[in-house]
Scaffold this motif. Structure first.
Motif, short mmCIF file in Angstrom:
data_model
loop_
_atom_site.label_atom_id
_atom_site.label_comp_id
_atom_site.label_asym_id
_atom_site.label_seq_id
_atom_site.Cartn_x
_atom_site.Cartn_y
_atom_site.Cartn_z
N ARG A 157 47.29 10.73 36.51
CA ARG A 157 48.33 9.95 35.82
C ARG A 157 48.42 10.41 34.37
N PRO A 158 48.98 11.58 34.12
CA PRO A 158 49.01 12.12 32.76
C PRO A 158 49.99 11.39 31.86
N GLY A 159 49.66 11.30 30.59
CA GLY A 159 50.59 10.81 29.59
C GLY A 159 51.49 11.93 29.13
N GLY A 179 57.55 10.92 37.20
CA GLY A 179 57.42 11.68 35.97
C GLY A 179 58.03 13.07 36.07
N ASP A 180 58.10 13.73 34.91
CA ASP A 180 58.61 15.10 34.81
C ASP A 180 57.47 16.01 34.37
N LEU A 181 57.19 17.03 35.18
CA LEU A 181 56.05 17.90 34.96
C LEU A 181 56.49 19.35 34.93
N PRO A 190 60.14 13.74 40.57
CA PRO A 190 59.70 12.89 41.68
C PRO A 190 60.15 13.43 43.03
N GLY A 191 59.21 13.50 43.96
CA GLY A 191 59.49 13.99 45.30
C GLY A 191 59.32 15.48 45.46
N ASP A 192 59.24 16.22 44.34
CA ASP A 192 59.00 17.66 44.42
C ASP A 192 57.53 17.91 44.77
N SER A 193 57.27 19.09 45.33
CA SER A 193 55.90 19.45 45.68
C SER A 193 55.69 20.94 45.44
N SER A 208 56.69 13.63 30.60
CA SER A 208 56.76 12.18 30.48
C SER A 208 55.58 11.59 31.24
N PRO A 209 55.24 10.32 31.04
CA PRO A 209 54.14 9.73 31.80
C PRO A 209 54.39 9.91 33.30
N GLY A 210 53.39 10.38 34.03
CA GLY A 210 53.61 10.71 35.42
C GLY A 210 52.48 10.28 36.33
N GLU A 211 52.69 10.57 37.60
CA GLU A 211 51.67 10.32 38.62
C GLU A 211 51.85 11.38 39.69
N LEU A 212 50.78 12.06 40.05
CA LEU A 212 50.87 13.07 41.09
C LEU A 212 49.63 13.06 41.96
#
Length: 218
Positions: A157-159, A179-181, A190-193, A208-212
């Motif tokens: 869960r990066p900031g 989030g955008d990574l 979101p939804g990309d892999s 942006s704050p994310g979750e992966l």
């Protein structure tokens, strides 16, 4: 090698009329692509949305390690084989090992829509007894091992602006929950892999704050 797959390219599934929407990352059910069957032991990575009162009635599985990550809402799980009944919320990891054969029910018995990501993995050895495990509140970066498949799941869960090192496993599967990574110049949303093979020094930067979800695979 880095193989990026976009959310828009997922296969549509489920039963929208019954309140079930599914988006598949791999060939699944009637959706068959001979070039997209699995990645190492990983057989499926499904984004599921269940409206209140909807769900999957009792159904069988075998030779599959099923790992569920709830994004929003609460999943009610009933396992008629091992006798486990409970709820899974955001931050929890549920691991249901089907072994040589098991049956379960998955429903949204709550008042709000339920979203979860479910991953299926093939076991290293066929057979065995069914098993159930629920890890409450998995911490950022904590390892959740799935020994039957030789795999490890970590949730990050990066900031905004934070850098994350991709594990140096033989294969790594990344799924963006939110989030955008940026990964090696590729923008992921979101939804990309990403399916990664033989890339030991990759880093992810969070815009942006994310979750992966990060799977380390043999």
């Amino acid at each position: 090698m880095i193989d990026v797959r976009r959310a828009a390219d997922r296969y549509e599934g489920g039963d929208p009329a019954a309140g079930i929407t599914t988006r598949h990352a791999f060939s699944f059910g009637s959706f068959y692509d001979p070039d997209n069957i699995r990645f190492g032991p990983l057989l499926a990575c499904n984004e599921e949305s269940l409206q209140p009162g909807s769900g999957f009635d009792e159904h069988p599985h075998s030779q599959t390690e099923i790992v569920t990550w709830v994004v929003e809402g609460e999943l009610t799980h009933k396992d008629s084989t091992t006798g486990h009944t409970g709820t899974v919320g955001p931050g929890d990891v549920q691991h249901f090992g089907a072994g040589s054969g098991a049956r379960h029910i998955e429903r949204n018995d709550g008042p709000v829509p339920l979203r979860f990501v479910q991953t299926w993995l093939a076991p290293l050895t066929a057979g065995g007894e069914p098993s159930y495990r629920l890890v409450r509140g998995l911490a950022d970066g904590e390892a959740c091992e799935i020994p039957a498949a030789g795999a490890v799941l970590r949730v990050r869960r990066p900031g905004a602006g934070e850098r994350i090192t991709v594990p140096a496993a033989p294969r790594v599967y990344l799924h963006v929950v939110r989030g955008d990574l940026r990964l090696d110049g590729e923008e992921l949303g979101p939804g990309d892999s990403a399916r990664i093979t033989g890339e030991p020094e990759l880093r992810i930067v969070a815009g942006s704050p994310g979750e992966l979800l990060i799977w380390e695979l043999p």
